[in-house]
Every structure is written in structure tokens, then in C-alpha cells.
Design a protein around this motif. Structure first.
Motif, PDB file in Angstrom:
ATOM      1  N   ASP A   5     -14.935   4.739   6.539  1.00  0.00           N
ATOM      2  CA  ASP A   5     -14.269   3.582   5.943  1.00  0.00           C
ATOM      3  C   ASP A   5     -15.034   2.323   6.347  1.00  0.00           C
ATOM      4  O   ASP A   5     -15.285   2.102   7.530  1.00  0.00           O
ATOM      5  N   GLN A  32     -12.019  -2.277   0.866  1.00  0.00           N
ATOM      6  CA  GLN A  32     -12.363  -1.160   1.737  1.00  0.00           C
ATOM      7  C   GLN A  32     -13.153  -0.161   0.901  1.00  0.00           C
ATOM      8  O   GLN A  32     -12.689   0.305  -0.139  1.00  0.00           O
ATOM      9  N   SER A  36     -15.140   3.526   0.958  1.00  0.00           N
ATOM     10  CA  SER A  36     -15.160   4.772   1.725  1.00  0.00           C
ATOM     11  C   SER A  36     -16.073   5.797   1.064  1.00  0.00           C
ATOM     12  O   SER A  36     -15.631   6.595   0.228  1.00  0.00           O
TER      13      SER A  36
END
Length: 111
Positions: free
Chosen positions: A57, A64, A66
Motif C-alpha cells: 500500500d 492510496q 496498491s
């Protein structure tokens, strides 16, 4: 016994969320023997299939990100993913994919 239904099914998953925002998951699925026809004369053998996924992450402003990679059928199990009940000509089995790899990115916008 009702064809196409396994009496024994088990699922196990282990998830790790570590320092520096790394994550990993490992899962295993066990499916017991299944009959493929009403006469219960043909059996689809039991199997265990395992998967692994790794990622990180990353915070970037209000977003965010990931990225991840994964392996399906980690130990390259040969098994039938689907059974056609009472199939014409005895064609009951649909084989599952061999070991395969994938990658991707998940993006989340935070408010």
C-alpha cells in the motif's frame, strides 16, 4: 448421494499486513470427492488448490495505490474445476487452469 456436491469442503486463509505497508495472503481450498452422475458410478477426485498474493500500500496525497502480484494454483494441482452432471457421452469433467500468474493495481481515493 446427490451428484456434483462434495460432502467435504474446507477453506483456509492467512493474511499478513506488515510494517512498511506490505501485505500478503495465502489461501487453500479443499473439495472432497464428487459423483458426476445420478448412478454414482463416476467420481471426480478430491483436490486442494492454493493461491498466494503479495502487494504494498502506497499513500500519495489523497490517494492510496496498491500494486500486487499473485499466483493461482501455487503448487500446480491437476484438478477439475467444474463437473457437468449426467453429461452426454461421459464428458463430465472441465479441467482447471494450471499454475498462473497475475498482477494489478488497486487505487482508492480518500476524502
Amino acid at each position: 448421494t446427490i451428484p456434483g456436491t462434495a460432502e467435504d469442503v474446507a477453506f483456509f486463509e492467512l493474511v499478513y499486513s506488515g510494517s512498511q505497508d506490505w501485505f500478503a495472503s495465502f489461501d487453500a481450498l479443499y473439495v472432497g470427492d464428487q459423483y458426476t452422475n445420478n448412478a454414482n458410478s463416476v467420481i471426480n477426485d478430491s483436490y486442494v488448490v492454493t493461491n498466494l498474493r503479495l502487494g504494498k500500500d502506497i499513500e500519495s496525497g489523497s490517494m492510496q495505490i496498491s500494486p500486487f502480484i499473485g499466483i493461482n494454483n501455487l503448487f500446480d494441482e491437476s484438478y477439475n474445476a467444474n463437473v457437468r452432471i449426467n453429461a452426454f457421452g461421459g464428458r463430465f469433467f472441465e479441467p482447471a487452469p494450471d499454475r498462473n500468474f497475475y498482477a494489478g493495481v488497486t487505487m482508492r481515493f480518500n476524502r
